[in-house]
Design a protein around this motif. Structure first.
Motif: not given
Length: 429
Positions: A61-77
């Protein structure tokens, strides 16, 4: 797609697998096995054995939320985390509820992201389809993503590695989730528009491409060959007529992976041609065999030793396929089960899934109903460690079993070839 319940397969200690010697995993994107052991361990413990389902889902769930983050690095992770999770464990029910959210994230990353992010998003799309299986759920996701894959693939100004990943994704997702065989043929034409640029021209000249563009053409060729495995007999006949005379020109490419991919595609085409007509004859057989023999015994001092070794191994098999219609069967072991890769069609399909699933391939062969259906393995087995040890047999018994199984498969394949007919629209898997 039939529900993929939470089947708990054997642990990695009990599972063993023989990987194929053929090298056709050519995407620039690293395999799941190489994505980083630390991330795998932090995500799911020792291959998810020490982590509860609740903890696992919390991280997802955390990864699914982070996939929409503003940070490109966070999205990639986040994308990489989701990829590893989907490759390492079946999550059908969990993903079914969140498939639209994940599809939206993939769409956004493909449209707004840069090279690495687009590559990761394209691979994640494949893994989502593999988790959901063939059915309305994966069809819906693919309908959203297909136009984006095609746009990136056709855009000469797009990031070349993103285009490479989209070629692979478009092929695999079409195999899993396309609901219309005519759309499959249209997608194959997109791939043809790329890899045929590497054909020798009518005047005998060849366009020189960069190494990365050649990888794009290789990925397009491999994706095209994957979809070739589900074409109707009528379509196969058209393709034989159009491409078999031209594909051998790729055997002269300077790129070893292009030579190998072309050779394996030619072998697969000959296999399909002989399925259609046991007496199939190719007019240019003699020069083609001379070309294949040269590659199977290549001593060119300007080529790297590893390239020559890899090439010789593959082209010995390709030559046997073309000359004699022969295929050297391979055994894939996973837990108490084994699968025989006994045709070029099956090998291309296996290689396509293995490239995406990496070290998770043996797990999916055990637990993923869709993958098991593709390879005709039946429903997932439930076997504990004690029963597994009791099932182990001696090498001699295994040899007798393998010999009998090989004869049975040969008879079954002969009967299947006799009965093979065109498949209609929608009946291609």
């Amino acid at each position: 797609g039939a529900p993929h319940r939470g089947v708990q397969p054997f642990s990695d200690e009990d599972a063993s697998i023989e990987t194929l010697s053929h090298c056709s995993s050519l995407s620039d994107a690293a395999s799941v096995a190489e994505e980083g052991k630390a991330l795998m361990l932090s995500l799911c413990g020792e291959v998810c054995e020490d982590t509860t389902q609740e903890d696992f889902e919390y991280k997802l769930k955390g990864y699914i939320d982070s996939a929409m983050d503003k940070s490109a690095k966070t999205r990639l992770t986040a994308l990489d985390g989701l990829k590893i999770a989907m490759a390492s464990k079946m999550q059908y029910e969990f993903l079914l509820e969140r498939r639209m959210t994940i599809t939206d994230s993939i769409e956004r990353c493909l449209k707004k992201g840069k090279g690495d992010e687009q590559r990761a998003a394209a691979s994640l799309a494949c893994l989502l389809c593999i988790q959901l299986g063939s059915g309305i759920e994966s069809e819906e996701a693919f309908k959203t993503l297909k136009p984006i894959f095609k746009n990136i693939l056709a855009d000469g100004t797009a990031n070349i590695q993103a285009r490479q990943a989209c070629a692979t994704a478009l092929g695999v997702c079409s195999l899993v989730a396309e609901d219309d065989i005519l759309d499959v043929y249209a997608t194959m034409e997109c791939f043809e528009s790329l890899f045929t640029k590497s054909y020798v021209k009518e005047d005998g000249t060849r366009t020189v491409f960069s190494a990365q563009t050649t990888v794009l053409h290789i990925n397009a060729l491999l994706a095209w060959t994957l979809l070739l495995t589900i074409c109707s007999n009528t379509e196969v006949k058209k393709i034989l007529k159009k491409h078999l005379p031209k594909l051998p020109s790729l055997l002269d490419s300077d790129d070893v992976n292009m030579r190998i991919s072309a050779g394996q595609t030619i072998a697969l085409l000959f296999e399909l041609a002989r399925d259609l007509d046991a007496e199939f004859e190719y007019e240019e057989l003699e020069p083609l065999c001379a070309q294949l023999t040269a590659l199977a015994t290549d001593c060119n001092k300007h080529r790297a030793k590893n390239d020559k070794r890899k090439q010789r191994s593959v082209f010995r098999d390709v030559l046997k396929a073309v000359e004699e219609g022969d295929f050297q069967p391979e055994t894939i072991r996973f837990g108490a089960e084994r699968m025989y890769v006994d045709s070029w069609v099956k090998m291309r399909t296996y290689d396509a899934f293995r490239e995406l699933l990496g070290s998770g391939m043996n797990y999916h062969l055990q637990a993923n109903e869709f993958i098991r259906n593709v390879f005709e393995l039946g429903a997932p087995m439930m076997v504990d460690s004690a029963k597994l040890k009791a099932m182990k047999i001696s090498r001699f018994e295994r040899h007798l079993y393998n010999a009998a199984a090989f004869k049975a498969r040969t008879k079954a394949r002969s009967k299947f070839r006799d009965k093979r007919v065109d498949v209609g629209v929608g009946d291609f898997i």
